[in-house]
Design an enzyme around this catalytic site. Structure first.
Site, PDB file in Angstrom:
ATOM      1  N   ASP A  81       0.818  -1.216   0.000  1.00 52.95           N
ATOM      2  CA  ASP A  81       0.000   0.000   0.000  1.00 52.95           C
ATOM      3  C   ASP A  81       0.847   1.260   0.000  1.00 52.95           C
ATOM      4  O   ASP A  81       0.583   2.202  -0.758  1.00 52.95           O
ATOM      5  CB  ASP A  81      -0.911   0.025   1.236  1.00 52.95           C
ATOM      6  CG  ASP A  81      -2.024  -1.011   1.170  1.00 52.95           C
ATOM      7  OD1 ASP A  81      -2.271  -1.552   0.075  1.00 52.95           O
ATOM      8  OD2 ASP A  81      -2.648  -1.271   2.219  1.00 52.95           O
ATOM      9  N   GLU A 112       1.014  -0.945   5.497  1.00 50.89           N
ATOM     10  CA  GLU A 112      -0.301  -1.301   5.006  1.00 50.89           C
ATOM     11  C   GLU A 112      -1.318  -0.330   5.592  1.00 50.89           C
ATOM     12  O   GLU A 112      -1.268   0.002   6.782  1.00 50.89           O
ATOM     13  CB  GLU A 112      -0.656  -2.740   5.388  1.00 50.89           C
ATOM     14  CG  GLU A 112       0.097  -3.780   4.585  1.00 50.89           C
ATOM     15  CD  GLU A 112      -0.145  -3.646   3.088  1.00 50.89           C
ATOM     16  OE1 GLU A 112      -1.315  -3.790   2.647  1.00 50.89           O
ATOM     17  OE2 GLU A 112       0.831  -3.385   2.348  1.00 50.89           O
ATOM     18  N   LYS A 114      -5.200   0.142   6.419  1.00 56.14           N
ATOM     19  CA  LYS A 114      -6.386  -0.667   6.633  1.00 56.14           C
ATOM     20  C   LYS A 114      -7.472   0.153   7.342  1.00 56.14           C
ATOM     21  O   LYS A 114      -7.180   1.195   7.934  1.00 56.14           O
ATOM     22  CB  LYS A 114      -6.037  -1.908   7.466  1.00 56.14           C
ATOM     23  CG  LYS A 114      -5.074  -2.840   6.756  1.00 56.14           C
ATOM     24  CD  LYS A 114      -5.622  -3.296   5.417  1.00 56.14           C
ATOM     25  CE  LYS A 114      -4.587  -3.985   4.554  1.00 56.14           C
ATOM     26  NZ  LYS A 114      -5.013  -4.056   3.147  1.00 56.14           N
TER      27      LYS A 114
END
Length: 246
Positions: A81, A112, A114
């Site tokens: 990401d 990442e 999220k």
């Protein structure tokens, strides 16, 4: 002469401004969650918001993008990401639009993005980190006017996770702590859940802070860690060239 009260007032505006930045990001993430029903699109929008924050607070020597990390043996990481990588010495390769292939030697950190912290997302972020850390990195000596610098030792690539909140009732408490990956390829060095706080283990002991000012604490701690790493290793372009001959 400024009194202690005056000095406190002089710094209060700074803290309030940083807290406002966190509030603005939280609103953007909340708006995306409320208005975008497609999971993939929602995830991409969140990534863009976090990438904008990293770009705003990291010096220009650090590039920030989403992409795949590659090595000179032809291996590739999972899709990452957020990648923080060297802007000055190492170009990205085979770019198409916003899709980048980043040589692993250029990588400082991977994250990442999220919607929240939970067991599955933390494990997922750890697996993504491992997919980068297991790649083969080169490092060659550097010639300079006075001679040659030795090849730079390889540092451990930073990995982390960012989100709007934690899914556990105790935030970044006991339930969160027991699910952090151990000291291995999957280790997460730092992270930020805007509504619940931030954490890092940069000083070899885990530090967790509450939600107020968590975003700026997280960014400044990350910046200090990046500074301590210095420059990335000098990439062995001959190793990448050999891929063409195979």
């Amino acid at each position: 002469m400024a009194t202690k009260k005056d000095r406190i007032a002089d710094t209060a505006w700074m803290k309030e401004s940083f807290v406002d930045v966190q509030t603005e990001l939280a609103i953007k993430l909340k708006r995306a969650a409320q208005s975008i029903s497609h999971a993939g699109t929602h995830g991409a929008v969140n990534e863009d918001h976090w990438i904008d924050i990293f770009r705003s607070y990291l010096p220009n020597r650090y590039a920030v993008a989403t992409g795949l990390v590659i090595d000179s043996l032809g291996n590739r990481s999972d899709q990452i990401d957020i990648v923080i990588f060297d802007r000055h010495f190492t170009p990205t390769l085979l770019d198409q639009q916003n899709h980048r292939y980043i040589p692993v030697e250029a990588v400082y950190a991977v994250f990442e993005s999220k919607p929240h912290f939970d067991k599955s997302y933390i494990e997922y972020a750890g697996d993504k980190a491992a997919s980068v850390r297991k790649l083969h990195r080169t490092s060659v000596p550097i010639s300079h006017a006075g001679g040659t610098f030795d090849a730079k030792p390889l540092f451990s690539i930073i990995a982390g996770i960012v989100a709007a909140k934690s899914s556990w009732a105790d935030g970044l408490g006991e339930h969160f702590l027991k699910h952090l990956p151990p000291e291995n390829m999957e280790k997460l060095d730092c992270g930020c859940a805007l509504e619940d706080g931030a954490f890092d283990s940069f000083d070899e002991t885990l530090k967790v802070v509450g939600s107020e000012g968590a975003l700026i604490y997280f960014l400044f701690r990350l910046l200090a860690r990046l500074q301590s790493l210095g420059t990335v290793p000098a990439i062995d372009w001959a190793a990448y060239a050999s891929v063409i001959n195979k």
